[in-house]
Design an enzyme around this catalytic site. Structure first.
Site, short mmCIF file in Angstrom:
data_model
loop_
_atom_site.label_atom_id
_atom_site.label_comp_id
_atom_site.label_asym_id
_atom_site.label_seq_id
_atom_site.Cartn_x
_atom_site.Cartn_y
_atom_site.Cartn_z
N SER A 14 0.87 -1.17 0.00
CA SER A 14 0.00 0.00 0.00
C SER A 14 0.91 1.22 0.00
O SER A 14 1.94 1.23 0.68
CB SER A 14 -0.86 0.00 1.27
N HIS A 15 0.55 2.25 -0.74
CA HIS A 15 1.42 3.42 -0.77
C HIS A 15 1.52 4.10 0.59
O HIS A 15 2.45 4.85 0.85
CB HIS A 15 1.00 4.38 -1.88
N GLU A 96 -2.57 -7.34 -7.43
CA GLU A 96 -1.22 -7.84 -7.74
C GLU A 96 -1.04 -9.26 -7.25
O GLU A 96 -0.51 -10.12 -7.96
CB GLU A 96 -0.17 -6.90 -7.14
#
Length: 146
Positions: A14-15, A96
């Site tokens: 997660s960013h 992903e």
């Protein structure tokens, strides 16, 4: 490295966990595999674990993974997922994992837990994205456990 592999690993995160991703990326790319692990039966083990893929930009707001990300996943030996409650809620981290596992490489997924807990009683503390908690079919659909 496998014939089709370009990357030793792909880091999915997660960013909100970007600091962890930067740390892991640097740690893996500067790690030197001890010589004793590269002898005998392990002669094919490289001196360094290069290269490691880490996306540096936000993924596009689209309904599917971008072709660059799909190609990098296809060309990666291993998927490393930085797990946290933020990652568990991330649509892109889940996608992903789902895509990588749909390639038949579910056994090549590693989880680095940096927050929360697996299978938490409190859903806000769950750190494992859904696709990490289930098997994935070749078409990308989740396979129910049990």
């Amino acid at each position: 490295m496998q014939q089709h592999s370009r990357y030793r690993a792909f880091i999915s995160y997660s960013h909100a966990d970007e600091a962890w991703a930067k740390w892991l990326h640097g740690a893996l790319e500067t790690y030197r595999v001890p010589a004793r692990l590269r002898r005998g039966d392990h002669a094919a083990v490289p001196k360094r674990l290069l290269p490691i893929f880490r996306d540096r930009d936000e993924l596009p707001s689209a309904s599917e993974l971008g072709s660059v990300i799909q190609q990098a996943l296809q060309q990666s030996e291993t998927l490393i997922v930085i797990c946290s409650p933020r990652a568990a809620l991330s649509r892109w981290v889940n996608e992903e994992i789902r895509y990588f596992k749909s390639l038949g490489r579910g056994r090549q997924v590693l989880a680095l837990i940096v927050g929360g807990e697996p299978h938490a009683a409190d859903p806000t503390q769950e750190c494992l994205p859904e696709a990490l908690r289930h098997d994935v079919a070749a078409d990308g659909s989740l396979i129910a456990s049990g």
